[in-house]
Design a protein around this motif. Sequence first.
Motif, PDB file in Angstrom:
ATOM      1  N   ALA A  17      -5.678   0.653   7.398  1.00  0.00           N
ATOM      2  CA  ALA A  17      -5.114  -0.673   7.134  1.00  0.00           C
ATOM      3  C   ALA A  17      -5.352  -1.687   8.239  1.00  0.00           C
ATOM      4  O   ALA A  17      -5.131  -2.881   8.021  1.00  0.00           O
TER       5      ALA A  17
ATOM      6  N   VAL B 121      -1.634   1.400  -4.623  1.00  0.00           N
ATOM      7  CA  VAL B 121      -0.957   0.115  -4.422  1.00  0.00           C
ATOM      8  C   VAL B 121       0.203   0.004  -5.396  1.00  0.00           C
ATOM      9  O   VAL B 121       0.164   0.522  -6.509  1.00  0.00           O
TER      10      VAL B 121
ATOM     11  N   LEU C 207      -9.149   0.686  -2.117  1.00  0.00           N
ATOM     12  CA  LEU C 207      -8.232   1.770  -2.447  1.00  0.00           C
ATOM     13  C   LEU C 207      -8.284   2.069  -3.934  1.00  0.00           C
ATOM     14  O   LEU C 207      -8.605   1.187  -4.744  1.00  0.00           O
TER      15      LEU C 207
ATOM     16  N   VAL D  30      -6.229   5.151   4.080  1.00  0.00           N
ATOM     17  CA  VAL D  30      -6.054   3.700   3.992  1.00  0.00           C
ATOM     18  C   VAL D  30      -6.943   2.958   4.994  1.00  0.00           C
ATOM     19  O   VAL D  30      -7.812   2.197   4.613  1.00  0.00           O
TER      20      VAL D  30
ATOM     21  N   VAL E 175       0.840  -1.199   0.000  1.00  0.00           N
ATOM     22  CA  VAL E 175       0.000   0.000   0.000  1.00  0.00           C
ATOM     23  C   VAL E 175       0.876   1.250   0.000  1.00  0.00           C
ATOM     24  O   VAL E 175       1.854   1.349   0.750  1.00  0.00           O
TER      25      VAL E 175
ATOM     26  N   TRP F   9       0.335   4.945   0.904  1.00  0.00           N
ATOM     27  CA  TRP F   9      -0.660   5.816   1.538  1.00  0.00           C
ATOM     28  C   TRP F   9      -0.616   7.243   0.998  1.00  0.00           C
ATOM     29  O   TRP F   9      -1.515   8.038   1.293  1.00  0.00           O
TER      30      TRP F   9
END
Length: 360
Positions: free
Chosen positions: A131, A143, A138, A129, A84, A86
């Motif tokens: 997470a 990504v 997303l 995000v 990911v 962010w």
Amino acid sequence: MVNAAVVHGAGQDIEVTAIELPDLGPHDVRVKVAAAGVCHSDLSMTNGTFTPAFPLVLGHEAAGTIAAVGSDVTGLEVGDRVVVNWAPACRRCWFCLNSQPWLCTAVEGNVSPVRGTIGGDPLHVTLGVGAFAEEIVLPTDAVVPLAPGVPLDVAALLGCAVVTGVGAVRNTAAVRPGESVVVIGLGGVGLSALLGAHLAGAGPIIAVDISPDKEELARTAGATHFLVSHDKLAKEIRGLTDGRGADHALECVGHSATIRTAWQSTRRGGRVTVVGVGRRDDTVSFNALELYHFARTIGVSVYGSGDPNRDIPLLATQIELGRLDLEPLVSHRIGLDGVTEAFERMKSGTGARSLLVFDS
């Protein structure tokens, strides 16, 4: 519905509860989270350093696999492994067009946007995000594909701590082989900075922390010397650097006192790089004469002054080649119900990164 770690207000307890993910847009992906690192920025969302909106899903440093893709997504398929990002840059603002995507204006205000619901009410997510959830939705530019030779759990750390710490050394400070480096504060980012200094061929590499228990972690990450912080720290660092002070000091705490220590530990003409995120009411002061006399440079590293789309694959290659080992950054592996304890360890300076690992 998926389970997530949610906080309903500053200073309130974290609770694990079911949330509703947003619908998948044409340019979105749904990611099954494999692991997420517990970062100090997550703690800052709850302790008043930042002012997010609530209720809030915590977490922003993660890796996982693509579980679903939107109708217009290209280049990504179900089952792909990803890290990911962010802070996806817009690629259109002045900063992006002038090669500073880490300062992108689209990212600057992206503290806690709405993404999903909880009990039918709008739900905010940390840094776009959120997470600390079993799955997340997303945009595709958030990504980065992950090389097959990188373990998926520790790959989560590439999304923030490693890009930030290694980037501070390589991109912001531009440390050269043989230069001396001191790193103050050995959380996940500080330990990553040690890894970056080692990769850069620096030496000596001096690690500093308030906890003597960090010595083994520091030396495993590449430190040649370890010091417990004290009132005469700058003098001791000068003693390890031929009396001059370090060529580079990286402050990875975000406190005025440690910024001053980094400044005083650096040689005349050296460079101080502030990596830690501090509070707006914590003021650092310098007198006009010392600024002139010492001729030091002081700068700030935001997200490693890098581009995750470029830097994450480069770092992944270093892992595949055996030059970069992220295991020393992880001291605890936890479940969703362990986030509160991870924050307590962070507050007390105990351990390194706590890694939230989801069942496969």
